[in-house]
Every structure is written in structure tokens, then in C-alpha cells.
Design an enzyme around this catalytic site. Sequence first.
Site, PDB file in Angstrom:
ATOM      1  N   HIS A 164      59.236  60.231  -8.184  1.00 23.86           N
ATOM      2  CA  HIS A 164      59.866  61.300  -8.970  1.00 23.86           C
ATOM      3  C   HIS A 164      59.816  60.993 -10.457  1.00 23.86           C
ATOM      4  CE1 HIS A 164      62.930  63.970 -10.594  1.00 23.86           C
ATOM      5  NE2 HIS A 164      63.626  62.926 -10.984  1.00 23.86           N
ATOM      6  N   TYR A 183      61.415  56.223   0.771  1.00 24.91           N
ATOM      7  CA  TYR A 183      61.449  57.441   1.593  1.00 24.91           C
ATOM      8  C   TYR A 183      60.065  57.979   1.941  1.00 24.91           C
ATOM      9  CZ  TYR A 183      61.093  59.441  -3.140  1.00 24.91           C
ATOM     10  OH  TYR A 183      60.698  59.713  -4.422  1.00 24.91           O
ATOM     11  N   ARG A 220      52.868  65.526  -5.207  1.00 23.18           N
ATOM     12  CA  ARG A 220      53.509  64.598  -6.148  1.00 23.18           C
ATOM     13  C   ARG A 220      52.972  63.214  -5.857  1.00 23.18           C
ATOM     14  NH1 ARG A 220      59.621  63.422  -5.762  1.00 23.18           N
ATOM     15  NH2 ARG A 220      58.871  61.364  -5.135  1.00 23.18           N
TER      16      ARG A 220
END
Lengths: 327, 348
Positions: B270, B279, B266
Site C-alpha cells: 500500500h 496478507y 497493486r
Amino acid sequence: MSEKTLVEGIREALDEELARDPNVFITGTDIGPRGGVFLATQGLYAKYGPRRIIDSPLAESSIIGVGIGAAMNGMRPVCEIQFADFIHPAYNQIVNEAARMFYRSGGQYCVPLVIRCPYGGGVGGGLYHSQSVEATFAHVPGLKVVIPSNPRDAKGLLKSAIRDNNPVLFLEPKKGYRAIKGEVPEGEYTEPLGVAKVTRAGDDITVYAYGMMHFYCVQAADQVAEEGISVELVDLRTLNPLDKATVLQSFKKTGKALIVYEDNRFVGFGAEIAALLCEEAFEHMDAPIMRLAGPDVPAVPYSRPLQDWFMPDVQRIVEAMRKLAAY
Amino acid sequence: MLKLDTAGAKDHNSHAQEHPGQATAHSAPTPDCLVEMYEVMVRSRRLDERCWLLHRQGRIGFHISGIGHEAAQVGVAFAMQRGHDFLHPYYRDLAMVIALGMPMRAILLGSFGKQGDPSSGGRQMPNHYCYKPASIFSVSSPVGTQLPQAAGLALAEKLKGGNRVTVTCIGEGATSEGDFHEALDWAGVHRLPLVVVVENNEYAISVPMHLQMAVERVADRAAAYGIRGVSVDGLDVFASYAAAKEAIDLARAGAGTTLLEVRVARITPHSSDDNDATYRSPEEKARVRAQDPLPRFQKQLVEMGLLTPAMIAEIERRAQAEVDDALRYAENAPYPPVEWAMGPVFAD
């Protein structure tokens, strides 16, 4: 015409629709050789076999989710949730998926799915075999909610539900499965969804009910008739979409309304009827709108006197009718 | 009340027996096919990148990206009988829906919430694809809900004696959902013609894989259901295609379901509303970016002699032109009239 029980009406509808349409199949727990815990599907496995009568894993969310997928691939699944109390794990599939699919796909996919589900108390079922869930689901746009009160309607409404191109939650009053008997016509017929029925004409008060409570209301209306109280009884039959015209028409005649339901009183279906009458027939109102409903405790207790305390019954309905008529 | 285009729903969810598109997938991708796969990846990437820009410019409200997932998605899509087999996707499947034939204009109409968005007519958020002409089912936001539905699509296909395979996609986070367990249980019991593709990018928004599951590989979960579990490098088109082809062939042959884990990267946050700096360290993000499957596939095809610099430039030019055209088209399209919000709620 012949006299049948309510559960026989259900079984006949399933049998006839399975015979009529090869895309109809049934799934759920114990609906196969066992014939369902209430025997609603008794004999169907022997007649139609394991490809049409499919015992499911014990997993409610996927009983509905698999039904949605099969429906989108051209089938007409009839999914049984064994008790209304067990429907909650499937809430997401019913509410977020089945009910929203037609709208959210811009009409590309519809979900012709029937969810059959016994509901209601008074059977010694305690907290988790007695629940009424209609208010929870009637709140949801895109989901039809149907509750029959007699064998003729049970059969005719279920056949219509199976042929409908939308998800239909078909709630069956389990206490009435064998207690409620009535004439069922021979041969093919259906009853329309979304149409309430005036099951008794009267002049003094209007009583709105469905399912098992309608059965009790008939008896209560007989009793008060001997006292000179004329009750008009409306069997709602479909809670969503609600037949507002029939609801309003009766109220405009009597000006007095009592709504009887065994679901919890607070934010129950009676509140919606009361709101409708206030909004659209206020000038016809001759008395405060009354609700007779289950109390607002978490569920129906098991112990007999505790259960009796919970359940509306004929005597309580008679008292409510008298009170309303006297206002 | 607006007239809905319910041509599909009206005939009770029937699905055409033949699709004009590709009739069969090749056992190994032909050279032409490989170049087409590359072009789909480029088209998806350029559209994806443009959507991020459009969001940062305030021109669209949301975007959820497939950057880093394209090799796996293209590999799976080209192993399908495209348009014939069913896809019940998730929101990261941009390259997959492009590969199955969803037009870029249609996708951007959805991003802008404009009239004519075929997915939902502007009702759903962007990237919630639904496109019946390509046998693509409607994406939901709660994750994993499509899994039992995909099992139901496959069950119906089996009951009808049809030969469509259902492919459904999720992220690794959704494998923790109850619907994952229930769906795979059905799949195992009924040996369903189903392929469950898990695009494992090691993050469910911010939650890393080690807090999501205690197994090494998502594919390990398959053992619990009596189905095949396969894990492949989803950054590699060839590996993804080969694994998907085998899974789809087995499903079509009646050999049941495969849980296919494609390990992807990824590369973006998101969604447009996420900040992955909260994070992921800069070092980790750099490491993930270096895994980009697009230059890797380009290099493979150049080394195989299938792509020349001129072809690469031409594919880039076409992709940019297609994005430009779709953007003009979608941005200039009218919003749906407010009546469209009202329904219809029920099908006829």
C-alpha cells in the site's frame, strides 16, 4: 430604518446577495419551494428559480462537500444544515476539508462557503433540535464561526460571510428567529466579521455573550441596572477569529467577567474567554471569572421542566450578575 | 509572514478559459499520442521506483505508489482535455498528474518536504498532489472526501454553463464510504458532467475486495444512482482510454456521470510503511507482478511498429535523466522557513 425579525434579516441578506452576485446559490434540504423549515429562504425559489435555490438530497456530508467543490470552481454557495444537531455527519467535510483547503493547498484554492445553521434550545426540540455546536467548530483553525444576536447584525454579518473567501459557519439562534426584533437599516450595508461589539457600556462588570444569550443578557442588564449594577455587555458576534482587543479592553475597565452561553459548560467557549483574560489581563482581575452555561448532560431534554432546568434564562443571568457585582 | 503564491485563490478560484496544452482529445489515440502515453508511463514508473529507493535510504519520509496503475491512469488522462478538464485525484495518481503536466521536480519537492513544493509547500505528506496550473485539486488523506467535492466542481460547471468535465479518482475501498454514496446520488439527480474513476486493485491496504463489497464489480454500484457503470481492464491502455473517452464525451455532451471501474494491479505494498507479506502470499505477489501493464503496453506498441529498440532506449534515458535532475533539484532545495507552518490560515 424599519423593525424586522432576525429571520427577516437573514432572508434579506440572502435575497440581496443572490441579486448582487450571480455566483451565489443556496442549497440544503427543504430550502426550495418550502422556503426552509424556519422560512429563512421563503420566496427565494419563486424569485431565483431551481438553478439558484437547489433542494439537496438529505445528505449533510455532501451538502457541504458539494459546496466546497462549487466554491473551488468560482461559486459562492450558501449551504443550509437544517439544524445544528444534524451537522455532525458533515464534520469531516467541514473540518478536514473546507477549513484545511487553503492551508493544505499552499494557497492555491480557497473555499468561499457559508454554512447556515440554526442552533440552540428552549424551543421544545429535545436532544436533536436544540444543540449548540459552536465550541466544537470554533476550535478549528481555518473556519470562521459567526453568531448574530439581532436582525441588523444577522443581515450585515451574513452578507459579509457570503463575500468572505473562507468557509464561514453561520450559526443562527433559532429561538430568536421571530422573538428577536430590531431596527434594520434601509439599503446596502455590511457588518465586519471578526469584530465584537460593546452593545451596552457599563462600569461594574463585563458580560460576554452571543446569539440568544445576548438577547437575554440585555434584559438581565436592564433589571440589575435598577439595583445600581452597571453592566458592560460585549456581543462577541464572531467566535473565530475572536476580537481579542475588544474582549480585553472591556475587562480592563471592569475587572470582572461573566461569560454566558447555552452550549455545555465544560470546554465551552467561556473557557477560551476566561483563559484569554487570565493570560493577558491578569493584573486587572478583581473577581473570579464566572461562567453561566448549559449543564454537562448530553443534550437538551424535551419535557418542559427538564428543558427549563437546562436553559440559562434571564433570571439566572440576573442572579449571576448580582453575584459577580457583589464579589 | 511569508508571501503566499495565491495568484489562483485571489481571483476567487477562477479558472482560465483556455489552456495552452492539448485542446481536444483524439477519439482514438494517434501513433504520436500512443508513444507519448508510453513515455509518461515510463517516466512515472522510474520516478516511482526511485521514490521507493529514496525511502529505503532514509532520504524521504514516505511514498505511496502507483506501480501497476499507470496504464489506466494514462488512458484516463489522455482522454481528458488536459489542463482544461478538472482532476480531483487520490494519492496513487502519480502517472495521471505527470500526464497532466505536473513537473517531476515539483513532485519530488513534495516528497522531500522542501520549499517550493507546489502541492502544499511541504505541509502535506508526499503524493498529496495539488497543482492548479494543470487544474489538479488537492488530495486529502481520508479517502473519498474528494467525491462530493468533485460533484460540486461539476455542479458549478453546469450552473455556469461551462464545458469542463470533472474527473475524480478513488480506490475500490473508498466506494464503501458514505461520501461515495452521497456524491453519486447528486451526480445522478443532476446529471453532472463527472467521471468517477475507481482504480480497483482489489486491496484497501490489506482488506481484500470480498470483505469490501458483495457485488461482483464496483461498476455494479452505479445502478443505485441512475448513472452509467462501466468496468474495463485497467492494465490495458487502449481499453482504459476508450472507456474514459466515451465517459468524458458523454459527460461533456450533457449525458451525465459514469462510474468507471478500471481493474488494475497493486504491484507494491500500500505504501512505504506497509508490509504486504502479512496478507499476500509470495505466489499471489508473483501473480500480481506478472500483470505489469508497462511491458504489456511496450509489447503492443512494438508489435504495432510504433516503438523501436532505439526509441525504447532513448525514452528510458530521458526518463532516468529527468528523475536524476529532479532528485538533485529537490534534494538541494532548502526547507521552507518555519514561518510557513504558521499560515496564512485564512485567505484574504
